[in-house]
Scaffold this motif. Structure first.
Motif, PDB file in Angstrom:
ATOM      1  N   ASP A 312     -50.342  73.004 -22.054  1.00  0.00           N
ATOM      2  CA  ASP A 312     -50.112  71.946 -20.870  1.00  0.00           C
ATOM      3  C   ASP A 312     -50.768  72.744 -19.569  1.00  0.00           C
ATOM      4  O   ASP A 312     -51.459  71.865 -18.611  1.00  0.00           O
ATOM      5  CB  ASP A 312     -48.647  71.631 -20.775  1.00  0.00           C
ATOM      6  CG  ASP A 312     -48.255  70.826 -21.829  1.00  0.00           C
ATOM      7  OD1 ASP A 312     -49.107  70.392 -22.534  1.00  0.00           O
ATOM      8  OD2 ASP A 312     -46.851  70.763 -22.145  1.00  0.00           O
ATOM      9  N   VAL A 317     -55.235  67.465 -17.509  1.00  0.00           N
ATOM     10  CA  VAL A 317     -54.560  66.230 -17.635  1.00  0.00           C
ATOM     11  C   VAL A 317     -54.625  65.435 -16.426  1.00  0.00           C
ATOM     12  O   VAL A 317     -54.599  65.593 -15.168  1.00  0.00           O
ATOM     13  CB  VAL A 317     -52.880  66.471 -17.751  1.00  0.00           C
ATOM     14  CG1 VAL A 317     -52.059  65.307 -17.696  1.00  0.00           C
ATOM     15  CG2 VAL A 317     -52.861  67.281 -18.950  1.00  0.00           C
ATOM     16  N   ARG A 368     -49.400  60.287 -17.876  1.00  0.00           N
ATOM     17  CA  ARG A 368     -50.140  61.503 -17.882  1.00  0.00           C
ATOM     18  C   ARG A 368     -50.901  61.150 -19.093  1.00  0.00           C
ATOM     19  O   ARG A 368     -50.377  61.255 -20.260  1.00  0.00           O
ATOM     20  CB  ARG A 368     -49.423  62.644 -17.869  1.00  0.00           C
ATOM     21  CG  ARG A 368     -48.834  63.060 -16.445  1.00  0.00           C
ATOM     22  CD  ARG A 368     -48.238  64.423 -16.350  1.00  0.00           C
ATOM     23  NE  ARG A 368     -47.105  64.671 -17.202  1.00  0.00           N
ATOM     24  CZ  ARG A 368     -46.378  65.743 -17.305  1.00  0.00           C
ATOM     25  NH1 ARG A 368     -46.972  66.793 -16.764  1.00  0.00           N
ATOM     26  NH2 ARG A 368     -45.396  65.849 -18.151  1.00  0.00           N
ATOM     27  N   GLU A 369     -52.332  61.546 -19.026  1.00  0.00           N
ATOM     28  CA  GLU A 369     -52.893  61.369 -20.253  1.00  0.00           C
ATOM     29  C   GLU A 369     -54.125  62.878 -20.360  1.00  0.00           C
ATOM     30  O   GLU A 369     -54.297  63.316 -19.349  1.00  0.00           O
ATOM     31  CB  GLU A 369     -54.153  60.286 -20.249  1.00  0.00           C
ATOM     32  CG  GLU A 369     -53.168  58.906 -20.047  1.00  0.00           C
ATOM     33  CD  GLU A 369     -54.254  58.052 -20.202  1.00  0.00           C
ATOM     34  OE1 GLU A 369     -55.318  58.056 -19.869  1.00  0.00           O
ATOM     35  OE2 GLU A 369     -53.827  56.614 -20.334  1.00  0.00           O
ATOM     36  N   ALA A 370     -54.307  63.145 -21.486  1.00  0.00           N
ATOM     37  CA  ALA A 370     -55.049  64.334 -21.513  1.00  0.00           C
ATOM     38  C   ALA A 370     -56.531  63.805 -21.461  1.00  0.00           C
ATOM     39  O   ALA A 370     -57.023  62.966 -21.813  1.00  0.00           O
ATOM     40  CB  ALA A 370     -54.868  65.102 -22.870  1.00  0.00           C
TER      41      ALA A 370
END
Length: 534
Positions: A312, A317, A368-370
């Protein structure tokens, strides 16, 4: 397992002056000649066979049994020849057994000069004396049986029963010849790996190197020694290959099951634990780490969570909010660069902890998006693969089955949780090994006597560097102390050595002008370290 033709330190005797030997006449020929002489002599000396009417007894036999009378007539004419043959055979036997060895001329064959030297352009191996090539007969002109360089590429196997002198007659002289080749040239002399299980061959190899002026090339690894080696420290091998080697070794030590499931389960478990540790900071993993994660489920979960946390932090992100919220809080969010998400009415910006706190304070809904293809995405995918195996594969197995798998693999891995074993074969990560560089002389300020300090261990250099540096590595772990551990380490070290050798052809093709020094593998009692794949 060893032994080849026995070496002899003297020349052999010849059976006659010509060196061809005396071939005895065949018995059938002698019998024919003797029978002829006896028949002729008997007919000349004895009286003729009595005619009819001369002997009433013979006449009576002829009247009642003509066949018997004919047999007596034949015997009367043949007995001189039979007597000559029997007497001649007796005399010939007495001559050959008692008198012929005394009258035989004995000559000692003279061997030519020793055919090789340590300064030859290519290594070669003198096996012993060569006499008659077909029959076991001594020769007046013996020669040397030499295996040239190309013949050594396929290896030499010495086999024989216990106590036949395989080690003394073959292993010692062969090792001396190969390790003494080009001993005065540091750029050309051979590197070697020496494995044994009896505990005395290593000392002989050290003495051979000292006699050749190569005492500094000798390295020895074993319990209580000054060298550390991690069997899993091979960055060029993927986690599956390392795990497969460990699972295969377990089958070799404890017997291969008829069910392939168990080896597959061992391989799968070790593979993902090794992969997990390679994702953690430092990327260092030892067999002790694998054992502890195998038997401690909580520790395995903690390691996975640590990797997920790191993923993470590394992967990119983005925070996605609606355009309405962006317009409503434009002043508070103007610090970050916002862009519209293609095909939507949403706005996105790189996520960081400060942005997360600001959005939480403003009570703005955030997703939240990668970022696909961004930095750390590949690392995150590898972590997700480990987590997926743990949740969707490992934890889906029945608890009793997981216990059986753990027990089957921990019986071997538990050997490396012992302090004296872990100190040598499960060393700490390289960053904690600062003293090893001083011990190797890499640090100019380090005194050369550092390696002699009690309790100080130094890292074993990569095996490829040992080969190219002309070093001789010996594993001194007698099987009498711990047979399972000695065999396990021997097999692991042998496999790692072979992997290093398999990479040399590609290196030679990449750098054609580089000299590739010979690499010698010497193993005493090879049947104790043999595996199904080698």
């Amino acid at each position: 397992m060893h032994a080849i033709p026995t070496l002899r330190g003297r020349s052999l005797r010849a059976s006659d002056p010509s060196g061809k030997g005396v071939e005895p006449m065949k018995s059938s020929t002698l019998a024919i000649i003797g029978a002829a002489i006896g028949a002729v002599g008997g007919q000349a000396l004895k009286a003729p066979f009595p005619p009819p009417g001369a002997n009433p007894h013979l006449d009576l036999i002829a009247w009642h049994d003509p066949g018997l009378h004919a047999a007596i007539r034949v015997w009367y004419h043949a007995w001189p020849a039979i007597a000559v043959v029997l007497g001649g055979s007796l005399c010939l036997s007495v001559w050959r057994v008692w008198f012929q060895p005394l009258a035989r001329i004995v000559r000692r064959g003279r061997l030519p000069e020793w055919p090789t030297s340590s300064g030859d352009d290519a290594p070669a191996l003198v096996v012993g004396e060569q006499h008659h090539p077909v029959v076991p007969r001594e020769s007046e002109r013996p020669s040397w049986l030499v295996i040239p360089e190309k013949g050594l590429y396929t290896g030499v196997l010495v086999v024989g029963a216990v106590g036949t002198g395989k080690t003394t007659a073959c292993m010692y002289p062969f090792a001396r010849q190969l390790l003494s080749w080009q001993a005065d040239d540091p750029r050309r002399r051979a590197g070697a790996l020496v494995l044994e299980v009896k505990g005395d061959f290593c000392y002989q190899v050290r003495q051979i190197l000292e006699d050749a002026g190569r005492g500094d090339d000798y390295l020895e690894i074993g319990l209580g020694g000054s060298l550390q080696w991690n069997p899993l420290d091979d960055p060029l091998l993927d986690s599956y290959s390392l795990a497969y080697g460990v699972a295969s070794l377990i089958n070799q030590l404890f017997g291969k099951s008829r069910e392939p499931f168990w080896q597959q389960a061992y391989t799968n478990l070790v593979r993902w634990i090794v992969e997990l540790h390679r994702l953690l900071p430092g990327g260092w993993v030892t067999l002790q780490d694998v054992y502890r994660c195998t038997v401690d489920a909580d520790l395995l979960v903690d390691r996975i969570r640590e990797a997920q946390k790191l993923a993470d932090e590394l992967r990119q992100v983005r925070a996605v909010i609606s355009r309405k919220d962006m317009v409503a809080h434009s002043e508070a969010l103007k610090k970050w660069a916002w862009k519209q998400v293609p095909g939507t009415e949403n706005m996105a910006s790189r996520f960081d902890p400060e942005l997360g706190k600001r959005l939480k304070k403003l009570k703005v809904k955030c997703r939240r998006e990668a970022v696909e293809g961004g930095a750390g995405s590949e690392f995150a995918e590898r972590v997700e693969a480990v987590a997926r195996w743990y949740l969707k594969d490992w934890m889906k197995l029945d608890a009793k089955l997981r216990t059986s798998i753990v027990e089957g693999i921990s019986v071997f891995l538990s050997l490396f949780d012992q302090p004296e074993v872990a100190g040598v074969f499960c060393p700490p990560p390289p960053k904690d090994d600062a003293l090893s560089k001083r011990a190797d002389g890499d640090d100019e300020e380090g005194p050369p006597e550092v390696p002699a300090m009690p309790g100080l261990r130094r890292r074993l250099p990569p095996l490829s560097e040992l080969i190219e540096g002309g070093r001789v590595l010996a594993l001194n772990m007698p099987a009498g102390a711990n047979p399972a551990l000695a065999r396990a380490i021997g097999v692991l070290l042998k496999n790692a050595w072979m992997q290093a050798l398999l990479r040399r052809p590609a290196e030679a093709a990449r750098r054609p002008g580089r000299y590739m020094r010979p690499a010698v593998f010497i193993c005493d009692e090879y049947q104790s370290l043999q595996t199904s794949s080698s």
